[in-house]
Design a protein around this motif. Sequence first.
Motif, PDB file in Angstrom:
ATOM      1  N   ALA A 106     -24.844  86.829  -9.137  1.00 43.41           N
ATOM      2  CA  ALA A 106     -25.288  87.826  -8.181  1.00 43.41           C
ATOM      3  C   ALA A 106     -26.628  88.433  -8.574  1.00 43.41           C
ATOM      4  O   ALA A 106     -26.708  89.576  -8.991  1.00 43.41           O
ATOM      5  N   VAL A 107     -27.704  87.643  -8.450  1.00 40.12           N
ATOM      6  CA  VAL A 107     -29.041  88.163  -8.726  1.00 40.12           C
ATOM      7  C   VAL A 107     -29.939  87.903  -7.527  1.00 40.12           C
ATOM      8  O   VAL A 107     -29.594  87.137  -6.633  1.00 40.12           O
ATOM      9  N   PHE A 108     -31.089  88.571  -7.510  1.00 38.44           N
ATOM     10  CA  PHE A 108     -32.078  88.336  -6.465  1.00 38.44           C
ATOM     11  C   PHE A 108     -33.100  87.342  -7.002  1.00 38.44           C
ATOM     12  O   PHE A 108     -33.947  87.691  -7.819  1.00 38.44           O
ATOM     13  N   ASP A 109     -33.004  86.097  -6.531  1.00 35.78           N
ATOM     14  CA  ASP A 109     -33.868  85.041  -7.047  1.00 35.78           C
ATOM     15  C   ASP A 109     -35.341  85.333  -6.875  1.00 35.78           C
ATOM     16  O   ASP A 109     -36.175  84.843  -7.629  1.00 35.78           O
ATOM     17  N   ASN A 110     -35.686  86.114  -5.836  1.00 37.53           N
ATOM     18  CA  ASN A 110     -37.098  86.330  -5.535  1.00 37.53           C
ATOM     19  C   ASN A 110     -37.696  87.517  -6.291  1.00 37.53           C
ATOM     20  O   ASN A 110     -38.864  87.795  -6.155  1.00 37.53           O
ATOM     21  N   LEU A 111     -36.879  88.213  -7.082  1.00 35.32           N
ATOM     22  CA  LEU A 111     -37.408  89.349  -7.841  1.00 35.32           C
ATOM     23  C   LEU A 111     -37.547  88.976  -9.321  1.00 35.32           C
ATOM     24  O   LEU A 111     -36.967  88.004  -9.788  1.00 35.32           O
TER      25      LEU A 111
END
Lengths: 345, 262
Positions: free
Chosen positions: B104-109
């Motif tokens: 559950a991470v934000f790939d684009n950040l």
Amino acid sequence: MGADVDIAGKSSGTATGRRDALSIVLLLLQAGPIIILVTLVVAFGLLAPHFISVRNLQNLLAQSAIVCALGLGQFLVILVRGVDVSVGSVIALSVVTVATLTGVDQPSSIALVIYPLVGLVVGLINGLLIVKGGIPQPLVVTVAMLGIVAGVVLLISGGNTLVGVSPAVHWLANGKVLGIPAGALMVLILAGLFWLLLRRTQWGRWLYAVGGNPDVAQWVGLPRDRLIMSAYAICGTTAGIAGMLYHGRTGSASPLSGVGYELDAITAVVVGGASLFGGRGSITNVLFGALIIATIRSGLQQLDVSPFWSSVAIGIGILVALELDVLRKHIENRIRTLRARQVNQ
Amino acid sequence: MSAASPERISNGISDKRLVLSVREARKAYGFVTALAGASLDLCEGEIVALLGDNGAGKSTLIKAITGIVTLDSGAIELDGRPLRLRSPADARASGIETVFQDLAVFDNLTVSDNFLIGREQTWPRWLGPLGFLSARQEQRQWREHASALSVSHVSPSHEIGLMSGGQRQAVAVARAVAFARRVVILDEPTAALGVRESDEILTMVRRLPERGLSVIIVSHNMDHVVRVADRAVVMRQGRSVGEMDVRQGVQKDLVAMIMGVT
Ligand SMILES: Nc1ncnc2c1ncn2[C@@H]1O[C@H](COP(=O)(O)OP(=O)(O)OP(=O)(O)O)[C@@H](O)[C@H]1O
Ligand SMILES: [Mg+2]
């Protein structure tokens, strides 16, 4: 033993090399829009003698200002995995509303506020329908809104065109400051504001987060729905501002104002490298995207090529941009696996 | 049920303070019953493994404790007080942090953006989310936590989408661990990882009780369970059907309990 070490060292070395090569391709893809823009300008400059002249460049900037304004708002919506095709009608609605409310002969600066307000209202309705109405297809919602607003415009105007525009709006769309078209300058300032909001504030970072992974955004407690709503609201507002520039340029309030502009707006954002998968793109590249469209239009016109061809060229442009986006995703995956392999070596 | 293990530094559940308790949790998604009266106790400094076959309701139970899912009925208490969660933000405010299933991470950040998400400090305050972020302060926050959380080898300014699964999961775990005050919940934190990467995560988890944190960990890997957990709670068809103290060699018993063959 020594040979063993050598082989291990070598294989991880080539993996690193390949990863670095892929990283460079990734950087090139990010710089794509400015490269394309410069190439186009140079190419048209060589082919058409008057293309690189002060007058033509001024014209080009003034023309692209409307699409730039639309693109700024459209980018926010695309950033959060949406799309807003109602902006064409919003241009007409803002123009016709202002003309009906203030009349066209009385110069009135209150009009400057009405254009964006009209857009804001439509944008909020779009956002509400998509977020609270639970309709997961922004495309369908905003297509419906495109039709509804176009109908409302005809109802308000009775199908009539009111000729005339307030002097302030006329100046914004046609005036110049130090040789630079006022409209372009206004859009540039607006773009600066957007850049600041997106890259330096919490709201901006959260908007990127929601676009990158809407579920996780909700799980970590970001106000996802309000963030998405704000993107649509701002998109409507910029469409209203685009309506103001449109009104100033045409000098009349036709109910058919802005027809087809939604395509240019979306194209500008996509050609500017924003991802329809959400969460990627930058304000500067959106401006480059809008300039690329304006350059293609104006360049082909200077070369006496039928304007029909510019539609074809821009359409192809969209498809190429989309394919490049898929390629970018693919490269990112490759880099990730290469890095994982290296970690586990 | 097996007797308490003698060689273990007794985590004597009875004499420890209860931190979190879930009673008779029920939840249906339309016609699918995900939870049919599940219960769970978690004591201070305890690591509980939540086990069960696919679809047993583990993730749903965790989402209820995290405020993502609202229970149809049942009660959740934290430190003896009823816990009313209207959103995941409420759970975080209560000191509960979660690592969700599926990276559950934000790939684009970037790494540090991911680490601080939802906790950014802005200036000036009165502007709320429209306030400005301070890159310098965020770097400082990252440095404060990174060394303690075995993510110090990860560069904070790199985009997390370009990192390996293990590095990304390490950041997700670090995010939960750094800011949790009471409970850390990990839903299959090692599912996508290789041997070495799993090792690092498990070591990090094992050290959490030292900081007074309690842990719920979901896993399908019995060896991992045996390595980190004090106690195991088994779920089947939305119910808690049994529990067991965890020590070396109980893998077979755990599997039997999960499958429902006794
Ligand atoms: N959003 C949802 N909508 C409908 N049904 C759902 C939803 N989430 C879970 N379920 C159903 O609820 C039941 C329990 O699911 P849950 O994800 O809690 O299981 P799990 O124990 O975490 O399984 P796994 O080990 O596969 O992660 C399953 O039958 C699942 O299909
Ligand atoms: Mg699950």
